[in-house]
Enzyme design. Structure first.
Site, short mmCIF file in Angstrom:
data_model
loop_
_atom_site.label_atom_id
_atom_site.label_comp_id
_atom_site.label_asym_id
_atom_site.label_seq_id
_atom_site.Cartn_x
_atom_site.Cartn_y
_atom_site.Cartn_z
N THR A 127 0.85 -1.19 0.00
CA THR A 127 0.00 0.00 0.00
C THR A 127 0.88 1.23 0.00
O THR A 127 1.83 1.34 0.77
CB THR A 127 -0.95 0.01 1.22
OG1 THR A 127 -1.75 1.21 1.19
CG2 THR A 127 -0.21 -0.05 2.54
N HIS A 149 2.74 -12.07 13.95
CA HIS A 149 3.78 -12.63 14.83
C HIS A 149 3.57 -14.12 15.11
O HIS A 149 4.46 -14.78 15.66
CB HIS A 149 3.81 -11.85 16.15
CG HIS A 149 5.18 -11.73 16.74
ND1 HIS A 149 6.21 -12.60 16.44
CD2 HIS A 149 5.70 -10.84 17.61
CE1 HIS A 149 7.29 -12.26 17.11
NE2 HIS A 149 7.01 -11.18 17.83
#
Length: 241
Positions: A158, A214
Site C-alpha cells: 500500500t 507474529h
C-alpha cells in the site's frame, strides 16, 4: 449513539462496501498479533533514473513510469528469498505459497479501497509491472475490475506516499501474513561515507513500514525481509531494466 440526523449531527449509513471493509479490518486485528518493522530507504538512484527516463519510457512502452513498479520488483525478489512472508496460516499449519501474487491497495474514491492482484509478479520485469499497475489502477477508478482480480493475493503493498504521508502502519490483509506500506519520497540531509570519510549529502529518502503476523513471522525474519527490500532498491542498476 444517534440513529437519526439532527441540527448538529448527520448520520450516514455505511454502504455495503464500507461494511465489508470494516468487518475485514476488525477481523484482521482480532486474528493476527500485529508487529511492525520500519526502515528508511535511499531512493536517490531510482529517482534520478526515473526523472531522466520517464518520458522515453512512456514513449517506448505506452505506460507511465511511477515508483511503485520498482518497489514491486524488489518485493517480489525478497518474497522468493523469504518464503514464510509469502504465506498464510490454516489452523496450526503454515501454508507457504509457491506463487507470488502481489496485491496493490487502490482507491475507489469515497467508496473506500480495493486490492487488485498482480499475479506471478516475480515473473514480470519493470515494464510488465508498470503495465500491470497502470492497467489495474485505471480499471479500479473506472470500476471495471473483475471479481477474480481481487482474489488470491499472497502479499500486499500500500502506497501511503501517494497522499504525501511520510509513513503509515497498515493492517494485514487476511489471510496473508504481511503487508508493506511505502511513504512519500522526500529530500533529507543524511550522513554518507565517501572515500572513507563521513559527509552530509541531500538524498531522496522513503520510509518503509512492514506489518506482519507474529504467529508466523518473528522479528528477526521481518527485519531481515524489509532490509532486503531496502538493499534491492538502493542497489538499483539501470542495466537491469
Amino acid at each position: 449513539a444517534p440513529t437519526a440526523s439532527s441540527a448538529t449531527i448527520e448520520v450516514v449509513a455505511m454502504d455495503p462496501m464500507r461494511q465489508r471493509i470494516a468487518e475485514h479490518m476488525v477481523r484482521s486485528k482480532q486474528t493476527s498479533p500485529h508487529v511492525y518493522s520500519v526502515t528508511e530507504c535511499d531512493m536517490t538512484r531510482i529517482v534520478k533514473y526515473r526523472e531522466a527516463e520517464k518520458s522515453a519510457f512512456e514513449q517506448r512502452t505506452g505506460v507511465k513510469l511511477t515508483y511503485l513498479p520498482f518497489v514491486l520488483r524488489a518485493v517480489a525478489q525478497a518474497l522468493r528469498e523469504f518464503p514464510t512472508v509469502n504465506a498464510s496460516l490454516e489452523g496450526t499449519n503454515i501454508l507457504l505459497r509457491k506463487e507470488i501474487h502481489i496485491g496493490i491497495a487502490a482507491e475507489m474514491g469515497d467508496r473506500g479501497l480495493v486490492v487488485p492482484v498482480i499475479r506471478h509478479a516475480d515473473e514480470k520485469n519493470l515494464v510488465g509491472l508498470a503495465r500491470s499497475v497502470q492497467d489495474l489502477g485505471s480499471r479500479t477508478r473506472a470500476r471495471k475490475l473483475l471479481p477474480d482480480e481481487l482474489q488470491g493475493g499472497t502479499f500486499t503493498v500500500t502506497n501511503v506516499g501517494s497522499f504525501g504521508n511520510l509513513m503509515g502502519v497498515p493492517i494485514i490483509n487476511q489471510p496473508q501474513v504481511a503487508i508493506l506500506a511505502t511513504g512519500a519520497i522526500i529530500k533529507k540531509p543524511v550522513v554518507v561515507t565517501v572515500d572513507g570519510d563521513d559527509t552530509i549529502a541531500v538524498r531522496s529518502i522513503m520510509t518503509l513500514v512492514l506489518s506482519y503476523d507474529h504467529r508466523v513471522i518473528d522479528g528477526a525474519v521481518g527485519g531481515r525481509f524489509i532490509e532486503r527490500i531496502k538493499a534491492l532498491l538502493e542497489s538499483f542498476d539501470p542495466r537491469s531494466v
